[in-house]
Scaffold this motif. Structure first.
Motif, PDB file in Angstrom:
ATOM      1  N   LEU A 202       0.826  -1.210   0.000  1.00 40.85           N
ATOM      2  CA  LEU A 202       0.000   0.000   0.000  1.00 40.85           C
ATOM      3  C   LEU A 202       0.859   1.258   0.000  1.00 40.85           C
ATOM      4  CD1 LEU A 202      -2.785  -0.972   2.567  1.00 40.85           C
ATOM      5  CD2 LEU A 202      -3.063  -0.627   0.115  1.00 40.85           C
ATOM      6  N   ILE A 203       1.896   1.246   0.840  1.00 41.14           N
ATOM      7  CA  ILE A 203       2.774   2.414   0.910  1.00 41.14           C
ATOM      8  C   ILE A 203       3.511   2.606  -0.406  1.00 41.14           C
ATOM      9  CG2 ILE A 203       4.853   3.349   2.018  1.00 41.14           C
ATOM     10  CD1 ILE A 203       3.799   2.093   4.653  1.00 41.14           C
ATOM     11  N   GLU A 204       3.972   1.490  -0.994  1.00 41.62           N
ATOM     12  CA  GLU A 204       4.693   1.570  -2.262  1.00 41.62           C
ATOM     13  C   GLU A 204       3.800   2.116  -3.383  1.00 41.62           C
ATOM     14  OE1 GLU A 204       6.754  -1.828  -4.723  1.00 41.62           O
ATOM     15  OE2 GLU A 204       7.558  -1.739  -2.673  1.00 41.62           O
ATOM     16  N   GLN A 205       2.541   1.631  -3.416  1.00 38.82           N
ATOM     17  CA  GLN A 205       1.643   2.015  -4.501  1.00 38.82           C
ATOM     18  C   GLN A 205       1.009   3.393  -4.287  1.00 38.82           C
ATOM     19  OE1 GLN A 205      -1.276  -0.931  -5.429  1.00 38.82           O
ATOM     20  NE2 GLN A 205      -2.055   0.176  -7.182  1.00 38.82           N
ATOM     21  N   TYR A 206       0.572   3.670  -3.062  1.00 43.49           N
ATOM     22  CA  TYR A 206      -0.192   4.903  -2.824  1.00 43.49           C
ATOM     23  C   TYR A 206       0.577   5.950  -2.020  1.00 43.49           C
ATOM     24  CZ  TYR A 206      -4.013   2.057  -4.517  1.00 43.49           C
ATOM     25  OH  TYR A 206      -4.801   1.246  -5.285  1.00 43.49           O
ATOM     26  N   GLY A 207       1.763   5.615  -1.538  1.00 39.93           N
ATOM     27  CA  GLY A 207       2.643   6.559  -0.867  1.00 39.93           C
ATOM     28  C   GLY A 207       2.032   7.294   0.296  1.00 39.93           C
TER      29      GLY A 207
END
Length: 191
Positions: A8-13
Motif C-alpha cells: 500500500l505504501i509503495e503504490q499509494y505513498g
C-alpha cells in the motif's frame, strides 16, 4: 484478511500513510520511515502524512467522545479504574495528557474519547493534538528511518531466499495433506 502495508505504501505513498495513520498509526509510521530510508518517499512528506493522519484520527475520536463519550465510557465496566485515572490526569494536566495520550499504552484509541467526554475545549484539543501528533510522527518516522538501515539488508536477503522457503513450506503442506488423504482413504476402506 491480510493487508500488505508495504504494498500500500509503495503504490499509494503518502495517501496510504495518511489513511493508515488515521486507523493504526505506529505500523504505518515506522514503515513510512523505512520507505523514506529506501528513497521511495521523502522523510518530511512521511512525517507530514503521519502527522495529518494522527490528527484526523484523534479529532474523530475526540468528537465521538464529545457526543457519545459518557455512554461509551459507562459500557467499559472492566476499565472503569483506567477511565477514572485518566479523568483525574486530564483535570490536573490537560495539556500534557492530550499531547501524551498517543504514547500511552492502552489509551491510543480510548484516550481521545475520554478527553472529548471531559469537555476539554475543541480549539485547545486541536492545537495540543497537532503538537502531540508532530512529536509522535517525528519520533516514529525517525525510528523507522534509522531501523531501515538495519532492516533493509536483512529484507533483501530474505527476499532472495523467500522463494525457496515458500516452496519448502508448500512441499511440507502438500506432504501432510497427502498423508491425511491416504489415512482417510485407508480408514474408509477398512471400515
Amino acid at each position: 484478511m491480510h493487508i500488505d502495508i508495504n504494498g500500500l505504501i509503495e503504490q499509494y505513498g503518502y495517501l496510504a500513510l495518511l489513511i493508515g495513520c488515521i486507523a493504526e498509526g505506529e505500523t504505518f509510521t515506522l514503515l513510512g520511515g523505512v520507505a523514506a530510508h529506501e528513497g521511495q518517499l521523502n522523510f518530511i512528506g512521511v512525517v507530514l502524512a503521519a502527522m495529518g493522519g494522527g490528527v484526523i484520527g484523534d479529532e474523530l475520536l475526540y468528537w465521538i467522545g464529545r457526543r457519545y463519550g459518557t455512554r461509551i465510557l459507562r459500557k467499559l465496566h472492566k476499565h472503569q479504574d483506567k477511565v477514572v485515572k485518566a479523568n483525574r490526569r486530564i483535570q490536573r494536566h490537560p495539556s500534557l495528557f492530550v499531547i501524551g495520550v498517543r504514547f500511552m499504552y492502552g489509551f491510543r484509541l480510548i484516550g481521545p474519547i475520554i478527553i472529548g467526554a471531559s469537555r476539554v475545549k475543541p480549539l485547545k484539543f486541536l492545537l495540543l493534538n497537532i503538537v502531540g501528533a508532530a512529536i509522535w510522527a517525528k519520533i516514529f518516522v525517525a525510528l523507522g528511518y534509522f531501523a531501515g538501515g538495519m532492516i533493509a539488508p536483512w529484507l533483501q536477503k530474505l527476499d532472495l531466499h523467500l522463494k525457496h522457503i515458500l516452496w519448502l513450506v508448500a512441499a511440507v503442506v502438500f506432504a501432510f495433506a497427502l498423508r491425511w488423504v491416504i489415512r482417510r482413504w485407508h480408514t474408509r476402506r477398512a471400515g
